[in-house]
Design an enzyme around this catalytic site. Structure first.
Site, PDB file in Angstrom:
ATOM      1  N   THR A 149     -25.106  69.379 107.866  1.00 40.50           N
ATOM      2  CA  THR A 149     -26.200  69.637 108.798  1.00 40.50           C
ATOM      3  C   THR A 149     -25.662  69.629 110.221  1.00 40.50           C
ATOM      4  O   THR A 149     -26.280  70.203 111.126  1.00 40.50           O
ATOM      5  CB  THR A 149     -27.318  68.579 108.663  1.00 40.50           C
ATOM      6  OG1 THR A 149     -26.718  67.282 108.594  1.00 40.50           O
ATOM      7  CG2 THR A 149     -28.156  68.822 107.432  1.00 40.50           C
ATOM      8  N   HIS A 159     -27.917  65.098  96.630  1.00 37.61           N
ATOM      9  CA  HIS A 159     -27.194  65.374  97.881  1.00 37.61           C
ATOM     10  C   HIS A 159     -25.685  65.426  97.732  1.00 37.61           C
ATOM     11  O   HIS A 159     -24.978  65.553  98.732  1.00 37.61           O
ATOM     12  CB  HIS A 159     -27.509  64.317  98.936  1.00 37.61           C
ATOM     13  CG  HIS A 159     -28.907  64.353  99.439  1.00 37.61           C
ATOM     14  ND1 HIS A 159     -29.292  65.078 100.538  1.00 37.61           N
ATOM     15  CD2 HIS A 159     -30.020  63.758  98.981  1.00 37.61           C
ATOM     16  CE1 HIS A 159     -30.579  64.921 100.747  1.00 37.61           C
ATOM     17  NE2 HIS A 159     -31.046  64.114  99.810  1.00 37.61           N
ATOM     18  N   LYS A 204     -18.218  63.832 112.036  1.00 41.00           N
ATOM     19  CA  LYS A 204     -18.833  63.610 110.728  1.00 41.00           C
ATOM     20  C   LYS A 204     -18.163  62.388 110.129  1.00 41.00           C
ATOM     21  O   LYS A 204     -17.190  61.882 110.676  1.00 41.00           O
ATOM     22  CB  LYS A 204     -18.648  64.826 109.822  1.00 41.00           C
ATOM     23  CG  LYS A 204     -17.187  65.326 109.776  1.00 41.00           C
ATOM     24  CD  LYS A 204     -17.014  66.547 108.886  1.00 41.00           C
ATOM     25  CE  LYS A 204     -17.449  67.851 109.502  1.00 41.00           C
ATOM     26  NZ  LYS A 204     -18.653  68.436 108.944  1.00 41.00           N
ATOM     27  N   LYS A 240     -13.702  66.153 103.501  1.00 38.19           N
ATOM     28  CA  LYS A 240     -14.086  66.844 104.735  1.00 38.19           C
ATOM     29  C   LYS A 240     -12.862  67.341 105.507  1.00 38.19           C
ATOM     30  O   LYS A 240     -12.972  68.089 106.465  1.00 38.19           O
ATOM     31  CB  LYS A 240     -14.942  65.930 105.611  1.00 38.19           C
ATOM     32  CG  LYS A 240     -16.284  65.564 104.965  1.00 38.19           C
ATOM     33  CD  LYS A 240     -17.115  64.649 105.857  1.00 38.19           C
ATOM     34  CE  LYS A 240     -18.364  64.120 105.187  1.00 38.19           C
ATOM     35  NZ  LYS A 240     -19.502  65.072 105.214  1.00 38.19           N
TER      36      LYS A 240
HETATM   37  C1  26V Z   1     -24.251  57.803  98.479  1.00 36.67           C
HETATM   38  C2  26V Z   1     -23.949  56.550  98.097  1.00 36.67           C
HETATM   39  C3  26V Z   1     -23.467  56.357  96.744  1.00 36.67           C
HETATM   40  C4  26V Z   1     -23.684  54.979  96.286  1.00 36.67           C
HETATM   41  C5  26V Z   1     -23.241  53.974  97.302  1.00 36.67           C
HETATM   42  C6  26V Z   1     -23.822  54.145  98.641  1.00 36.67           C
HETATM   43  C7  26V Z   1     -24.106  55.508  99.001  1.00 36.67           C
HETATM   44  C8  26V Z   1     -24.556  55.759 100.262  1.00 36.67           C
HETATM   45  C9  26V Z   1     -24.854  57.028 100.629  1.00 36.67           C
HETATM   46  C10 26V Z   1     -24.700  58.036  99.744  1.00 36.67           C
HETATM   47  C11 26V Z   1     -25.101  59.372 100.199  1.00 36.67           C
HETATM   48  C12 26V Z   1     -24.074  60.370 100.013  1.00 36.67           C
HETATM   49  C13 26V Z   1     -24.691  61.640  99.932  1.00 36.67           C
HETATM   50  C14 26V Z   1     -24.800  62.314 101.267  1.00 36.67           C
HETATM   51  O1  26V Z   1     -24.928  61.778 102.352  1.00 36.67           O
HETATM   52  N1  26V Z   1     -24.776  63.585 101.145  1.00 36.67           N
HETATM   53  C15 26V Z   1     -24.866  64.464 102.264  1.00 36.67           C
HETATM   54  O2  26V Z   1     -26.221  64.857 102.347  1.00 36.67           O
HETATM   55  C16 26V Z   1     -26.435  65.743 103.424  1.00 36.67           C
HETATM   56  C17 26V Z   1     -27.909  66.004 103.496  1.00 36.67           C
HETATM   57  O3  26V Z   1     -28.339  66.701 102.376  1.00 36.67           O
HETATM   58  C18 26V Z   1     -25.616  67.000 103.218  1.00 36.67           C
HETATM   59  O4  26V Z   1     -25.803  67.830 104.332  1.00 36.67           O
HETATM   60  C19 26V Z   1     -24.137  66.653 103.084  1.00 36.67           C
HETATM   61  O5  26V Z   1     -23.394  67.813 102.768  1.00 36.67           O
HETATM   62  C20 26V Z   1     -23.950  65.626 101.997  1.00 36.67           C
HETATM   63  O6  26V Z   1     -22.605  65.172 101.958  1.00 36.67           O
END
Ligand code: 26V
Length: 807
Positions: free
Chosen positions: A651, A355, A543, A549
């Site tokens: 999204t 993601h 967001k 962003k």
């Molecule tokens: C990553 C991490 C990294 C380690 C620490 C905690 C933590 C918590 C959440 C995340 C998730 C980050 C990735 C994320 O949310 N990506 C988003 O995913 C969406 C669904 O696919 C996408 O539409 C967004 O563009 C993207 O930023």
């Protein structure tokens, strides 16, 4: 119960009394909400059991979506919608003098996610159930969800989100299905029956107790399950033996340390920090989930050899990737399978979605920490790495650099993305450009050896929550116009193209938008005492707050507009309301400073009489799913302005489009696919492309200081961050200033500014041509069908999981 109003009212009053012990007069909105929730639970319980029985009996393949986050929001409204009971419920309650909306508002959001990734998981659950796909969620039942944001003197303050305080009517605790999870300790090798066996000793036991929430399909009888695990101490709360030995304190310490595992959701999005508790959370729910899947599988099937024919396990980003070594552990240690056979089964069962490509979000765990917490799992990961590196060596003998860069363990760290790629049969990105970047850059070496594993699945959002539930008037207008086929087949939105020039349809669409704007205007007036012009452009950016962003780019445009209005008070522009909603990670300093900046700017602009209310700025506190449901239907303009190449998909862009907002955006993430659908006449794009951004990163040549010196508009804006224009202490915004001028503006805010401001002028002109704008708006809705998560889930089901709807 829901068959008619009389039955509803009877059952409701009985349920209310039974659950709250109060009369109708005495009961609160929350009591009444709980009563309706209880009725729904009773109503669906049979269907829930039946769904599970059929999955078991018909022995169909099932998919388990493993995710550390499920950002569900509220469930009352969407459950009523999916059951088709909204009207009977609303009308019956009216007859009792009760407003259904008030009950809906009494429900706490289930905010068990940070943002995009968690909300996507929730949309996917809704789509799987609505399509009749045997698919379930597996995650953690956090005692506290994503923090509640308050704005105090313009600053973000975080409060705990105590969402379970008054109970949760949707969940069912299943203590009999609890499983044991083992941490720490040592692993001893032993020879037994001429085989080496691994004995895990002196470990700390934790009990994982499941809480099941029904996931109700739309207009079918499917009720799938979201299983969330809670951590509990294995011994009784008051262990008598340790109590009597004077070890009360020790017993309590153990209890608290165990409960800490499911206590909080980490509020960092896109930023990794190697905390042990986070790794504990990951192994905790993954091990619990896999154990419960295997247990269920064995009820029906004997040998685990056919596991991939009956089970697909999907890991949402790298957070649940320990599913790979955990499944290996069970197959090898407990089922006594050979390594090769276990590996074949594991890699045919697990699939993975990436993601983000932000390097700071890539999870890598220190081997010391990992080995100490999960000694047996470490051994398995070590073995996976050995074999993987050997395979690489055979392909690239002597190419140490390449092998080191692809290894699962290197530099004393375990690279979770590499483990995910090696141990799964499918790796997908979430929008075409994102998948292309993975293949061509970030995961290039892996794509080279495993081209067949890589594929794209462009994200989608559920049109049930984000249109039918959030914007019922627009949904009704669409149905009146093109019939209701779009509900089951959102591609039918395209029929609206025929009405994009129809004056009567346009007028009705305009009226719906206006009423939705009125609702938001009233909320803003009540909560913030700000007067908003209903006719103004509602220009919205909601967001997570993150430098990539570029909320700053939006802020700079507003500052520039303000400067121009001060110079030319009768500047010929449409009035505009700039609306923001965003939470910053509590430790992300620059993001928090940006929130303060937006609030300072709002304060100055909103009270400046000289600009005659031409522009207003509103920062909406505590952005979350339930607030989003009020915002998207009222938006005219959708801000999607990330630095190209950085936003994997987005999204929110799809939710805006579905509600008839027009996008201003960069060629990034799913914006590109939206652009291709609606065409250049129905979207405003600007700025550097992902290639251009890459070229600058690779070859240099960008100098933000030069831009600052040469563009007087930009200079004025940036100077005002530090020259006393804002009534804050000197240095308040210096970190923003420095990131732009001293650190060469990593996200190209200055570089894209001119193009953005010009494009905003074009947008202004288009908005003032009412007929034209409405046509654009309708075009956006017409092409939104592609971005329904039903389309996305059908693709996952067919091309990755190999699961079929049960009809
Ligand atoms: C990553 C991490 C990294 C380690 C620490 C905690 C933590 C918590 C959440 C995340 C998730 C980050 C990735 C994320 O949310 N990506 C988003 O995913 C969406 C669904 O696919 C996408 O539409 C967004 O563009 C993207 O930023």
């Amino acid at each position: 119960m829901f068959q008619d109003k009389r039955a509803f009212k009877n059952d409701f009053l009985a349920k209310l009394q039974a659950m709250s012990g109060k009369s109708l007069e005495e009961s609160t909105a929350f009591d009444k909400y709980m009563a309706v929730g209880g009725m729904i639970r009773d109503y669906i319980s049979k269907k829930w059991v039946k769904t599970n029985d059929r999955y078991l009996e018909e022995d169909v393949k099932q998919v388990y979506y493993f995710s550390l986050e499920f950002l569900l929001g509220r469930l009352l409204g969407s459950n009523l919608l999916n059951l088709g009971f909204t009207e009977v419920c609303r009308e019956s309650l009216v007859e009792l003098g009760i407003d259904l909306n008030e009950l809906e508002n009494a429900e706490a959001d289930a905010g068990l996610g940070n943002g995009g990734l968690g909300r996507l998981a929730a949309c996917f659950l809704d789509s799987m159930a609505s399509l009749g796909i045997p698919g379930h969620g597996c995650g953690i039942r956090y005692r506290y969800g994503f923090f509640e944001q308050r704005i105090v003197d313009g600053y973000q303050v975080e409060l705990p989100d105590n969402w379970l305080r008054d109970g949760n009517v949707w969940e069912v605790r299943k203590p009999d299905k609890a499983v044991e999870i083992r941490f720490y300790g040592v692993v001893r090798e032993e020879i037994s029956k001429a085989k080496t066996v691994f004995v895990h000793e002196n470990y700390e036991s934790v009990l994982a107790v499941p809480y099941d929430t029904p996931v109700i399909g739309y207009g079918n009888n499917t009720v799938n399950t979201l299983r969330l695990w809670s951590a509990e101490a294995v011994q009784a709360d008051f262990d008598l033996s340790s109590f009597s030995h004077g070890n009360y304190q020790k017993a309590m310490e153990y209890k608290y340390s165990v409960e800490a595992i499911s206590q909080i959701l980490y509020p960092d999005d896109n930023h990794y920090k190697g905390r042990e508790l986070r790794l504990k959370q990951q192994y905790f729910f993954v091990s619990a989930g896999i154990q419960s899947i295997i247990r269920r599988y064995k009820k029906k099937n004997g040998s685990l050899r056919q596991l991939p024919e009956k089970v697909a396990i999907h890991v949402n980003d790298t957070h649940p990737v320990l599913a790979i070594p955990e499944l290996m552990r069970i197959l090898v240690d407990e089922e006594e399978m050979s390594w090769d056979e276990a590996w074949e089964i594991t890699t045919a069962t697990i699939s993975y979605t990436n993601h983000t490509i932000l390097s700071e979000a890539m999870e890598k765990w220190s081997t010391d920490l990992f080995k100490n917490l999960l000694p047996r799992i470490y051994m398995i990961v070590y073995e996976i790495n050995e074999r993987f590196c050997r395979e690489l060596w055979d392909k690239y003998p002597g190419d140490w650099d390449r092998i080191a860069s692809m290894a699962i363990i290197s530099d004393d760290h375990i690279k979770m993305a590499h483990l995910a790629i090696a141990g799964s049969y499918s790796i997908n990105g979430v929008a075409r450009i994102h998948t292309d970047i993975l293949k061509r850059q970030e995961m290039k070496n892996f794509f080279f050896i495993y081209p067949h594993k890589f594929n794209n699945k462009t994200n989608g959002v559920t049109h049930r929550r984000w249109l039918m539930k959030a914007n019922p008037e627009l949904a009704a207008l669409i149905t009146e116009t093109i019939g209701n086929g779009w509900i089951d087949n959102p591609a039918e939105f395209i029929e609206l193209l025929k009405y994009a020039d129809d004056p009567s349809f346009k007028e009705q669409a305009a009226n719906v938008k206006k009423r939705n704007k009125t609702v938001l205007v009233k909320m803003i007036k009540d909560k913030y005492s700000i007067d908003i012009d209903l006719e103004s452009i509602f220009d919205v950016q909601v967001k997570r707050l993150h430098a990539y962003k570029r909320q700053l780019l939006n802020v700079f445009h507003i500052m520039d507009l303000y400067n121009r209005l001060l110079e030319t008070p009768d500047l010929d522009i449409a009035p505009r309301t700039f609306i923001f909603g965003a939470k910053a990670a509590p430790s992300y300093f620059q993001a928090k400073t940006t929130i303060k900046l937006i609030n300072c700017l709002a304060e100055i602009i909103n009270k400046d009489k000289r600009i005659m209310d031409k522009i207003k700025v509103v920062f909406l506190e505590n952005y979350r799913v339930s607030l989003a449901e009020m915002i998207f239907p009222a938006a005219d303009v959708s801000e999607q302005i990330s630095t190209a190449g950085k936003e994997a998909s987005g999204t929110g862009n799809m939710k805006f489009m579905l509600n008839g907002a027009v996008t201003i955006g960069t060629m990034d993430g799913a914006n590109i696919e939206i652009f291709e659908k609606v065409g250049p006449a129905n979207i405003f794009t600007f700025g550097l492309t992902a290639e251009e951004v890459m070229d600058y990163y690779r070859s240099g040549g960008y100098n933000s200081h030069e831009l600052y010196q040469n563009d007087h508009r930009l200079k004025a804006i940036i100077d005002s961050l530090v020259n006393g224009f804002f009534p804050v202490s000197a240095g308040e915004f210096i970190n923003i200033y420095n990131s732009l001028i001293m650190h060469n503006d990593e996200f190209f805010v200055l570089k894209d500014f001119a193009a953005y401001a010009d494009t905003q002028m074009k947008l202004d002109k288009a908005f003032r041509d009412k007929g034209k704008w409405l046509g654009m708006s309708i075009n956006n809705i017409a092409y939104a069908g592609t971005f329904s998560s039903d389309r996305t889930i059908r693709e996952y089901a067919k091309e990755i999981w190999g699961v079929r709807p049960l009809v």
